[in-house]
Scaffold this motif. Structure first.
Motif, PDB file in Angstrom:
ATOM      1  N   PHE A 215     -20.160 -13.434 -24.274  1.00 32.66           N
ATOM      2  CA  PHE A 215     -19.519 -14.733 -24.019  1.00 32.66           C
ATOM      3  C   PHE A 215     -20.364 -15.860 -24.621  1.00 32.66           C
ATOM      4  CE2 PHE A 215     -18.595 -18.378 -21.183  1.00 32.66           C
ATOM      5  CZ  PHE A 215     -17.206 -18.391 -21.213  1.00 32.66           C
ATOM      6  N   GLN A 216     -21.685 -15.776 -24.385  1.00 31.79           N
ATOM      7  CA  GLN A 216     -22.614 -16.803 -24.890  1.00 31.79           C
ATOM      8  C   GLN A 216     -22.606 -16.891 -26.425  1.00 31.79           C
ATOM      9  OE1 GLN A 216     -24.741 -18.997 -22.977  1.00 31.79           O
ATOM     10  NE2 GLN A 216     -23.214 -18.293 -21.527  1.00 31.79           N
ATOM     11  N   ASP A 217     -22.443 -15.721 -27.071  1.00 33.29           N
ATOM     12  CA  ASP A 217     -22.460 -15.687 -28.545  1.00 33.29           C
ATOM     13  C   ASP A 217     -21.347 -16.534 -29.157  1.00 33.29           C
ATOM     14  OD1 ASP A 217     -24.620 -14.052 -28.600  1.00 33.29           O
ATOM     15  OD2 ASP A 217     -23.504 -12.196 -28.956  1.00 33.29           O
ATOM     16  N   TYR A 218     -20.248 -16.678 -28.419  1.00 33.87           N
ATOM     17  CA  TYR A 218     -19.082 -17.372 -28.997  1.00 33.87           C
ATOM     18  C   TYR A 218     -18.784 -18.719 -28.337  1.00 33.87           C
ATOM     19  CZ  TYR A 218     -18.156 -13.101 -31.588  1.00 33.87           C
ATOM     20  OH  TYR A 218     -18.266 -12.044 -32.455  1.00 33.87           O
ATOM     21  N   SER A 219     -19.475 -19.013 -27.218  1.00 34.58           N
ATOM     22  CA  SER A 219     -19.193 -20.260 -26.490  1.00 34.58           C
ATOM     23  C   SER A 219     -20.175 -21.354 -26.916  1.00 34.58           C
ATOM     24  CB  SER A 219     -19.319 -20.004 -24.980  1.00 34.58           C
ATOM     25  OG  SER A 219     -19.388 -21.222 -24.284  1.00 34.58           O
ATOM     26  N   GLY A 220     -19.621 -22.523 -27.222  1.00 39.35           N
ATOM     27  CA  GLY A 220     -20.462 -23.652 -27.644  1.00 39.35           C
ATOM     28  C   GLY A 220     -21.333 -24.156 -26.514  1.00 39.35           C
ATOM     29  N   ASP A 221     -20.746 -24.320 -25.312  1.00 39.39           N
ATOM     30  CA  ASP A 221     -21.503 -24.922 -24.202  1.00 39.39           C
ATOM     31  C   ASP A 221     -21.978 -23.887 -23.180  1.00 39.39           C
ATOM     32  OD1 ASP A 221     -19.191 -24.186 -22.959  1.00 39.39           O
ATOM     33  OD2 ASP A 221     -18.611 -26.196 -22.265  1.00 39.39           O
ATOM     34  N   GLY A 222     -21.664 -22.592 -23.430  1.00 45.00           N
ATOM     35  CA  GLY A 222     -22.111 -21.557 -22.495  1.00 45.00           C
ATOM     36  C   GLY A 222     -21.315 -21.511 -21.213  1.00 45.00           C
ATOM     37  N   GLU A 223     -20.341 -22.417 -21.054  1.00 44.94           N
ATOM     38  CA  GLU A 223     -19.547 -22.488 -19.819  1.00 44.94           C
ATOM     39  C   GLU A 223     -18.136 -21.944 -20.006  1.00 44.94           C
ATOM     40  OE1 GLU A 223     -20.519 -23.703 -16.751  1.00 44.94           O
ATOM     41  OE2 GLU A 223     -22.521 -23.651 -17.649  1.00 44.94           O
ATOM     42  N   LYS A 224     -17.582 -22.182 -21.219  1.00 37.43           N
ATOM     43  CA  LYS A 224     -16.189 -21.777 -21.457  1.00 37.43           C
ATOM     44  C   LYS A 224     -15.992 -21.497 -22.938  1.00 37.43           C
ATOM     45  CE  LYS A 224     -14.927 -26.675 -21.536  1.00 37.43           C
ATOM     46  NZ  LYS A 224     -16.325 -27.088 -21.445  1.00 37.43           N
ATOM     47  N   LEU A 225     -14.884 -20.772 -23.223  1.00 37.96           N
ATOM     48  CA  LEU A 225     -14.485 -20.562 -24.621  1.00 37.96           C
ATOM     49  C   LEU A 225     -13.290 -21.458 -24.886  1.00 37.96           C
ATOM     50  CD1 LEU A 225     -14.541 -16.640 -24.975  1.00 37.96           C
ATOM     51  CD2 LEU A 225     -16.105 -18.230 -26.076  1.00 37.96           C
ATOM     52  N   MET A 226     -13.456 -22.436 -25.759  1.00 36.70           N
ATOM     53  CA  MET A 226     -12.315 -23.259 -26.154  1.00 36.70           C
ATOM     54  C   MET A 226     -11.364 -22.378 -26.978  1.00 36.70           C
ATOM     55  SD  MET A 226     -13.172 -25.945 -24.670  1.00 36.70           S
ATOM     56  CE  MET A 226     -11.834 -27.038 -25.179  1.00 36.70           C
ATOM     57  N   LEU A 230     -12.294 -18.838 -28.758  1.00 36.00           N
ATOM     58  CA  LEU A 230     -11.695 -17.550 -28.385  1.00 36.00           C
ATOM     59  C   LEU A 230     -11.044 -16.903 -29.619  1.00 36.00           C
ATOM     60  CD1 LEU A 230     -10.978 -15.420 -26.280  1.00 36.00           C
ATOM     61  CD2 LEU A 230      -8.992 -16.790 -25.625  1.00 36.00           C
ATOM     62  N   GLU A 231     -10.377 -17.732 -30.428  1.00 35.97           N
ATOM     63  CA  GLU A 231      -9.782 -17.245 -31.688  1.00 35.97           C
ATOM     64  C   GLU A 231     -10.858 -16.611 -32.565  1.00 35.97           C
ATOM     65  OE1 GLU A 231      -7.367 -19.713 -34.455  1.00 35.97           O
ATOM     66  OE2 GLU A 231      -6.666 -20.672 -32.609  1.00 35.97           O
ATOM     67  N   ASN A 232     -11.988 -17.289 -32.655  1.00 41.49           N
ATOM     68  CA  ASN A 232     -13.103 -16.807 -33.468  1.00 41.49           C
ATOM     69  C   ASN A 232     -13.606 -15.456 -32.949  1.00 41.49           C
ATOM     70  OD1 ASN A 232     -15.081 -16.876 -35.464  1.00 41.49           O
ATOM     71  ND2 ASN A 232     -16.563 -17.844 -34.089  1.00 41.49           N
ATOM     72  N   PHE A 233     -13.717 -15.345 -31.596  1.00 40.60           N
ATOM     73  CA  PHE A 233     -14.145 -14.071 -30.993  1.00 40.60           C
ATOM     74  C   PHE A 233     -13.156 -12.956 -31.339  1.00 40.60           C
ATOM     75  CE2 PHE A 233     -13.427 -11.146 -27.363  1.00 40.60           C
ATOM     76  CZ  PHE A 233     -14.586 -10.394 -27.483  1.00 40.60           C
ATOM     77  N   GLU A 250      -2.140 -16.531 -25.731  1.00 39.67           N
ATOM     78  CA  GLU A 250      -1.537 -15.585 -24.766  1.00 39.67           C
ATOM     79  C   GLU A 250      -2.569 -15.122 -23.739  1.00 39.67           C
ATOM     80  OE1 GLU A 250       0.198 -12.317 -26.922  1.00 39.67           O
ATOM     81  OE2 GLU A 250       1.633 -13.606 -27.971  1.00 39.67           O
ATOM     82  N   LEU A 251      -3.798 -14.861 -24.197  1.00 39.70           N
ATOM     83  CA  LEU A 251      -4.840 -14.365 -23.284  1.00 39.70           C
ATOM     84  C   LEU A 251      -5.251 -15.440 -22.287  1.00 39.70           C
ATOM     85  CD1 LEU A 251      -7.129 -12.260 -25.690  1.00 39.70           C
ATOM     86  CD2 LEU A 251      -5.338 -11.456 -24.150  1.00 39.70           C
ATOM     87  N   ILE A 252      -5.330 -16.691 -22.747  1.00 37.14           N
ATOM     88  CA  ILE A 252      -5.666 -17.786 -21.822  1.00 37.14           C
ATOM     89  C   ILE A 252      -4.564 -17.902 -20.762  1.00 37.14           C
ATOM     90  CG2 ILE A 252      -5.889 -20.305 -21.615  1.00 37.14           C
ATOM     91  CD1 ILE A 252      -7.463 -20.230 -24.260  1.00 37.14           C
ATOM     92  N   ALA A 262      -8.867 -23.605 -21.565  1.00 39.96           N
ATOM     93  CA  ALA A 262      -9.962 -22.829 -22.167  1.00 39.96           C
ATOM     94  C   ALA A 262     -10.176 -21.579 -21.315  1.00 39.96           C
ATOM     95  CB  ALA A 262     -11.225 -23.665 -22.203  1.00 39.96           C
ATOM     96  N   MET A 263     -11.075 -20.688 -21.742  1.00 37.60           N
ATOM     97  CA  MET A 263     -11.302 -19.458 -20.986  1.00 37.60           C
ATOM     98  C   MET A 263     -12.705 -19.439 -20.385  1.00 37.60           C
ATOM     99  SD  MET A 263     -10.641 -15.512 -22.133  1.00 37.60           S
ATOM    100  CE  MET A 263      -8.980 -15.232 -21.561  1.00 37.60           C
ATOM    101  N   SER A 264     -12.753 -19.206 -19.072  1.00 38.16           N
ATOM    102  CA  SER A 264     -14.042 -19.132 -18.373  1.00 38.16           C
ATOM    103  C   SER A 264     -14.592 -17.710 -18.496  1.00 38.16           C
ATOM    104  CB  SER A 264     -13.837 -19.449 -16.892  1.00 38.16           C
ATOM    105  OG  SER A 264     -12.999 -18.446 -16.315  1.00 38.16           O
TER     106      SER A 264
END
Length: 758
Positions: A215-226, A230-233, A250-252, A262-264
């Protein structure tokens, strides 16, 4: 018909039904005509566990979870209840059918009202289980454990009880760490946890660092995936390609509890643990293959000695065995027919102590269950040991019981140049047996009434005693020598055989020059294996046009199985296995047929459908479109693995092995190291690599075992699937038990990459 599966869809239940189940009922548990004993049954407070005991058994009792129950059958719908039908009317009787190979539970209530309360109530609970999502399943699992551990039933657990529970759940953790987490969860500072607090404690306990890192690898703020993150992941991590943008939204919508857009981390973990995040491509699970090709172009799920529930020397012959096989999507069942003493043909394993069942009951059962799991055709493989008289009775039963389901005329009135397709034969039952003459004679209506010496000699009864000599070594004399006991075929039975005429195999050259597409031969496993090794390409070509059936060696009296992969490698369609015997071979069969909607038919790769193919499983690199692939599997972690040894202090030491089954060059196994004393959340982070020369034929089996340095490792769980159905990226593998049933929430977390060999 006498046996019929009731629908388990939602049934409205009254509060009275619930009251009856909670209060409990005395029901008769029936095992045979002479074994009928009273047991007190009741539904426990968790609403999911059924408890029962004998009035006289002191403290001894048994329980089972509704999650183990597949269906409820109403009335006399098992052999046991049929046998006592005169003693107990149908409206008092019902059967609980369990998943997997567990035996059924036959019960008799004191009144029709009481029977209905249990029938409706259990169906309602089954429906509830079937409609749970992953989170509800996990909550239910945690609740079940809490109930098991709360010995004094006060709804609370002190630290000592929690420590004991962790051991039961396969967790061996540092006591200080456990106490620290316990104190964090004990918000009321009472020294004990109620169920809600225990769930919170469990959540802290199961926080997954390895998911958080991804999650951390793809999240800018470490809190959520915009949305873009998420598209990038999905694009980079999951290799979803062009559909990543649409899938992200769809996943969100599906997995994110908040309305933030966004996705937590919570939603992210939910997605990864869901079916969409599993290793199996969702679109391959559904019926998606071309079903309009000749039958010979498909692998067909096939059973041997289908009537047996156990081994073939003393096992019980049972209609239940046919029901179980057909419900698993089996499309070719075997019926061993012998003359019955009262003029009615019987089914059992001849010259052994296996019990006997009536042929007509088998046919009635097949009629009821043939098309529950799949609409595509069922082949009845007759092993016919009956005299002409009872063969004629068999023909009458087949026609009368099956009616329009039985295929009795060729499809378009023409002699076929190729076999019809599964699509054209939907809803039809085909007979595989010996036949007088060929289809040409049927269409000309010029039939003789007697089987010729040559036809008789060419029959393919499976003799467990002797192996066939190599066909190529037979002289012309051998080929037509009549057997001593010259028997006749009943014209009525012969007329019902159309596209599956049993003939003896006289070599690939003979088949190429004179074989008819509707003629098929049976091969013992050793003969098939030898032919595959000596003449692989010829076998593949033969199987593009004609069906072949492979059966286990007669020496397998324990009903063990051979490896079906060797036979699929040369395109054999009807590779018959003992469905009643769990293990590697049935895992491979279940794995292959898990795709395409579980319909029992899987289209062979294109290089096995071309009559001029030069493919040889021994030399895959000689194929014109040969493209080997690299499969890299990073085994990251495991989740809530079940205990193998129920002894109180024992915790598993798990390892993961990946096994590759395919053409000989592809057969391989690699395993991780074992993790000491952690079946709860072991972390491996080890990568296993494989080269696949014929990926189209490859099956991948993930096995989890409990390491034991002194003796053989114990089996914990497995999952098998075709390589072509694997989703790359971060995936969960949801494990199955030895007999192929799910064991939620046990899983393995992996990262898979697939690349071309450069």
């Amino acid at each position: 018909s006498r046996i019929l599966l009731q629908d388990t869809s939602a049934v409205p239940t009254s509060p009275w039904t619930h009251f009856v189940m909670m209060a409990g009922s005395t029901l008769r548990k029936v095992k045979s005509r002479s074994w009928k004993k009273q047991r007190h049954f009741r539904l426990l407070e968790d609403g999911m566990t059924i408890w029962y005991k004998s009035r006289w058994a002191g403290k001894g009792h048994s329980t089972f979870s509704v999650t183990e129950v597949e269906a409820v059958r109403e009335g006399h719908q098992s052999e046991v209840l049929l046998s006592i039908a005169e003693e107990f009317p149908a409206d008092l009787c019902f059967t609980l059918v369990f998943h997997g190979r567990q035996g059924n539970l036959d019960l008799v209530a004191d009144s029709p009202e009481e029977a209905q309360a249990w029938i409706q109530g259990v169906r309602k609970l089954i429906h509830k289980v079937q409609t749970m999502d992953e989170k509800e399943r996990l909550d239910q699992w945690v609740w079940d454990w809490f109930q098991k551990a709360d010995k004094n039933k006060d709804g609370k657990m002190n630290f000592k009880e929690v420590r004991k529970l962790l051991k039961m759940m396969n967790v061996d953790m540092n006591e200080d760490h456990a106490l620290h987490l316990f104190t964090m969860a004990d918000k009321s500072e009472s020294g004990s946890l109620e169920i809600e607090q225990f769930v919170h404690f469990y959540k802290i306990l199961t926080q997954r660092d390895e998911v958080w890192k991804v999650f951390q690898d793809y999240s800018g703020d470490g809190e959520k995936l915009m949305l873009e993150e998420l598209e990038n992941f999905l694009m980079m991590g999951q290799q979803e390609g062009e559909r990543s943008a649409q899938l992200a939204q769809e996943l969100i919508d599906s997995y994110e509890p908040s309305e933030s857009g966004a996705m937590s981390l919570d939603g992210f973990q939910k997605y990864l643990c869901s079916q969409e995040g599993s290793i199996f491509k969702p679109e391959q699970r559904d019926l998606h293959q071309d079903m309009s090709q000749p039958l010979s172009h498909y692998f067909i799920s096939s059973s041997h000695n289908t009537y047996l529930l156990e081994d073939q020397l003393r096992g019980q012959s049972s209609l239940e065995a046919y029901i179980q096989a057909l419900k698993r999507g089996c499309r070719c069942v075997e019926v061993d027919c012998w003359d019955g003493s009262d003029g009615e043909p019987i089914v059992y394993h001849g010259h052994t102590l296996t019990s006997k069942i009536l042929f007509k009951d088998v046919i009635s059962t097949v009629k009821e269950y043939a098309f529950k799991a799949s609409d595509f055709p069922v082949i009845l493989s007759l092993e016919n040991h009956c005299g002409v008289e009872q063969q004629t009775i068999m023909a009458e039963h087949l026609s009368q019981i099956l009616g329009d389901m039985l295929l009795t005329t060729v499809l378009d009135g023409q002699v076929p140049q190729q076999l019809p397709s599964p699509q054209e034969l939907k809803g039809k039952i085909l007979l595989k047996a010996k036949k007088i003459g060929g289809l040409e004679d049927c269409i000309d209506e010029t039939l003789t009434d007697e089987v010729s010496d040559e036809e008789e000699a060419n029959g393919d009864a499976e003799s467990p005693s002797a192996e066939d000599p190599p066909a190529e070594s037979l002289t012309e004399n051998d080929k037509v020598k009549p057997r001593k006991s010259k028997s006749k075929l009943s014209k009525e039975l012969s007329d019902l055989v159309l596209y599956c005429k049993s003939v003896h195999f006289h070599g690939f050259e003979q088949a190429r020059l004179h074989g008819k597409c509707y003629e098929m031969s049976s091969f013992s496993e050793s003969k098939a294996k030898r032919l595959a090794k000596e003449a692989g390409t010829d076998f593949v070509q033969y199987n593009t046009r004609q069906l072949s059936r492979i059966y286990p060696s007669g020496l397998r009296t324990d009903s063990s199985n051979y490896n079906p992969q060797d036979m699929w490698n040369v395109g054999c369609q009807i590779v018959a296995l003992n469905f009643q015997t769990a293990g590697l071979e049935m895992d491979l069969s279940d794995g292959l047929f898990r795709q395409n909607g579980g319909c029992g038919y899987v289209l062979k790769p294109d290089f096995m459908r071309d009559g001029n193919t030069q493919f040889s499983p021994e030399k895959p690199e000689e194929r014109p479109d040969y493209k080997p692939l690299r499969l890299s599997i990073q085994v990251i972690s495991g989740q809530q693995l079940p205990k193998v040894n129920q002894k109180e202090g024992s915790i598993v030491d798990p390892l993961v092995r990946v096994e590759i089954y395919g053409v000989p060059q592809d057969q391989a196994k690699e395993e991780t190291s074992h993790i000491n004393n952690n079946g709860f959340n072991p972390v491996w982070n080890e990568t296993l690599n494989f080269i696949l020369h014929t990926p189209e034929l490859t099956l991948v089996r993930f096995v989890v075992e409990d390491y034991d340095k002194a003796s053989r490792n114990d089996f914990i769980g497995q999952f098998t699937l075709p390589f072509t159905c694997i989703q790359a990226g971060y995936r969960h593998i949801h494990l199955l038990s030895k007999d192929g049933t799910p064991i939620p929430p046990s899983s393995i977390f992996v990262n898979i990459s697939i690349s071309e060999l450069t």
